[in-house]
Design an enzyme around this catalytic site. Structure first.
Site, PDB file in Angstrom:
ATOM      1  N   LYS A 119      -8.156  14.452  -3.159  1.00 11.66           N
ATOM      2  CA  LYS A 119      -8.613  13.837  -1.916  1.00 11.66           C
ATOM      3  C   LYS A 119      -8.581  14.831  -0.759  1.00 11.66           C
ATOM      4  CE  LYS A 119      -6.015  10.759   0.219  1.00 11.66           C
ATOM      5  NZ  LYS A 119      -5.357   9.467   0.531  1.00 11.66           N
ATOM      6  N   LYS A 172       2.441   1.997   3.401  1.00  7.90           N
ATOM      7  CA  LYS A 172       1.628   2.137   4.616  1.00  7.90           C
ATOM      8  C   LYS A 172       1.773   0.962   5.567  1.00  7.90           C
ATOM      9  CE  LYS A 172      -2.390   4.859   3.053  1.00  7.90           C
ATOM     10  NZ  LYS A 172      -2.255   4.882   1.580  1.00  7.90           N
ATOM     11  N   ASP A 188       0.806  -1.212   0.000  1.00  7.99           N
ATOM     12  CA  ASP A 188       0.000   0.000   0.000  1.00  7.99           C
ATOM     13  C   ASP A 188       0.844   1.269   0.000  1.00  7.99           C
ATOM     14  OD1 ASP A 188      -2.312   1.440  -0.175  1.00  7.99           O
ATOM     15  OD2 ASP A 188      -2.964   1.093   1.881  1.00  7.99           O
ATOM     16  N   LYS A 200      -8.173  -1.465   3.201  1.00  9.39           N
ATOM     17  CA  LYS A 200      -7.553  -0.154   3.409  1.00  9.39           C
ATOM     18  C   LYS A 200      -7.538   0.213   4.892  1.00  9.39           C
ATOM     19  CE  LYS A 200      -6.485   2.515   0.593  1.00  9.39           C
ATOM     20  NZ  LYS A 200      -5.167   2.877  -0.006  1.00  9.39           N
TER      21      LYS A 200
END
Length: 551
Positions: free
Chosen positions: A432, A507, A331, A380
């Site tokens: 975003k 991540k 990620d 996520k």
């Protein structure tokens, strides 16, 4: 077929192919280390590095510390591989943006914005747009910083040969327009080059793993449901791409939609043998991303997972170890989570106790649309939620340690409340919005609240990370090591299959099983810098600056 930067073929000729075939350029490092610990030959840079640590024994609240030193030698191949990047999801926001921006840089395409003329660059790339301290000038004491990409020979982004797969058969110029990421004047100028790329290669599509709202895009598929046949098809694609473009190395990169988590089932995906048998049996818990990872591993090419799902089930890691292939994930860490890994570390290191961390996101690109499905969002959520764990575990003055009960069960210890919310809002597109609240305990029962609003163009943050991960992965395939033992002349070995040095850009970093995950951004950056320096025989970062603190 291949295309040079100066030729454009018809999209009909290029259907099913996506080559960009620049002439490979040898880019030697401008740094020469003058030390008995560093030896240069035409083929290798060989360095001796002293890994300093400490063994700690704890008894009755007392700590006995024994410093340790283990010498290693690193051998880095100087010739940069002619490298291809094959992206799964190449026609998506990230993939189309990456192709267009590399083309803009390669052809020096400038475009007009409301703020004036914009030149192409690689801002946002750690390797291309940040520096590392290598020492100081003896006469003045001034520190000397060099681009990270100058420490060792690395692939230049402009030299990457690009290819990939997508479940959508939209040609690349149309995919760029569909993404609505880049400025119109850039799109207008780069469109002929993008059109020359034609269509992505057909991909594999298992509807159970991504949101149902993606079905309409799925018009460019490898036929059938036989997963073994799909595996062989993908392997053949990798081989053909490598052969057609005369490549030394292909990095396979997942930048497609987030999948749901795969169930880990004993006898199915827990070992390499079981996973390969599950593929032969077309088992329902073999995901597309795992299938692509297995294809790359079996072809001896690195695979990087840029999405949060558990692509690397235990069987995939086991297979990579057995084949000594390289894998990395998970990620892309581009915006909100990167900031969180900095701020949480700051709070805990300052002796401030985070009580809760609440993160809200809304975005309107196709990634956000896919994440509006609960099972894909859960992937996520998991990758975002573990980012503060190592900071908490490092400070048990603030957070109660895990406790082993009389039954032998261990609780997880004290931890901040941590919530992650993502909502799909089409109107904001790729821009975003991330809103965070950090609620903390301070001196004598006081409270502190930090609120952060972060607006970012998602794909323009993610694209440089894909480049960094690809370039760094290629570099790590050229590095070998051996322990220096008295009286023993061991042979050089490749690095361990799981490339944890990629953690700075990820991540949920994948690490060697049984080792601790580091999420703190400063530690990840320091590890990367220290490793690059070790490969040329330099010590890691030292901010002691002793010369400024003594007479």
């Amino acid at each position: 077929m291949s295309i040079t930067p100066n030729s454009i073929a018809s999209s009909t000729e290029l259907e099913g192919l996506l080559p960009l075939h620049p002439t490979a350029v040898r880019r030697p490092s401008p740094i020469t280390v003058q030390s008995e610990n560093t030896v240069y030959s035409d083929e290798f840079i060989t360095s001796t590095f002293f890994n300093r640590g400490a063994d700690v024994t704890v008894a009755d609240g007392q700590f006995a510390v024994k410093p340790t030193v283990q010498p290693y030698q690193f051998q880095t191949k100087r010739a940069v591989s002619k490298t291809g990047l094959m992206m799964i999801g190449v026609g998506g926001n990230n993939g189309s943006t990456l192709c267009a921006t590399i083309l803009a840089n390669r052809h020096n395409i400038c475009w007009h914005t409301k703020n004036g003329l914009q030149q192409p660059n690689y801002v946002g790339s750690v390797l291309r747009a940040s520096t590392v301290r290598i020492g100081a000038e003896p006469a003045t004491g001034n520190e000397v910083h060099v681009p990270v990409s100058d420490v060792l020979p690395m692939v230049h982004p402009n030299d990457l040969v690009l290819g990939g797969w997508d479940i959508s058969g939209v040609p690349m110029d149309k995919a760029m327009a569909r993404a609505k990421v880049l400025n119109y004047d850039l799109q207008r100028q780069v469109a002929p080059h993008m059109a020359a790329l034609g269509k992505p290669l057909p991909s594999i599509y298992y509807p159970d793993f991504i949101a149902a709202n993606q079905e309409a895009r799925a018009d460019n598929l490898v036929p059938g449901t036989d997963k073994q046949a799909h595996l062989e098809h993908i392997r053949a694609d990798i081989r053909k791409f490598k052969e057609d473009n005369e490549l030394d190395r292909v990095v396979v990169f997942w930048t497609a939609n987030t999948e749901r988590y795969s169930d880990i089932i004993p006898g199915v995906n827990d070992t390499a043998e079981n996973l390969l048998e599950a593929i032969r049996a077309s088992h329902s818990e073999v995901s597309p991303s795992t299938l692509f990872a297995v294809a790359a591993i079996l072809e001896g090419e690195p695979f990087v997972n840029g999405a949060p799902q558990n692509t690397f089930v235990p069987g995939a890691i086991d297979l990579a170890e057995k084949k000594q292939s390289f894998i990395g994930g998970d990620d892309l860490k581009s915006g909100q989570t990167k900031l969180k890994s900095v701020l949480a570390e700051f709070l805990v290191n300052a002796g401030i106790k985070p009580l809760s961390i609440a993160s809200y996101n809304h975005l309107g690109n196709n990634d956000g649309r896919n994440l509006s499905a609960q099972r894909q969002f859960r992937s996520k959520e998991i990758s975002k939620s573990s980012v503060v764990d190592d900071m908490v575990n490092a400070n048990r003055l603030l957070f109660k340690a895990p406790d082993v009960s009389k039954s032998g069960k261990t609780d997880k210890g004290e931890h901040p409340d941590h919530i992650v919310v993502i909502k799909y809002v089409p109107a904001v597109g790729d821009s975003k919005r991330a809103i965070d609240e950090y609620y903390s305990e301070i001196f004598c029962g006081g409270r502190s609240t930090i609120n952060i609003f972060n607006e970012c163009e998602d794909s323009l943050l993610a694209t440089p990370l894909i480049l960094d991960l690809t370039i760094l992965t290629e570099l790590l395939t050229r590095v070998k090591y051996r322990k220096v033992e008295p009286g023993v002349e061991g042979s050089f070995r490749p690095l361990y299959s799981v490339l944890s040095l990629l953690s700075y850009m990820l991540k949920a970093p994948l690490v060697k099983p049984g080792t601790e995950v580091v999420n703190a951004l400063s530690r990840q950056r320091n590890a990367l810098e220290s490793f690059l320096k070790a490969c040329i025989g330099l010590e890691g970062n030292s901010d002691l600056l002793l010369e400024t603190r003594i007479w």
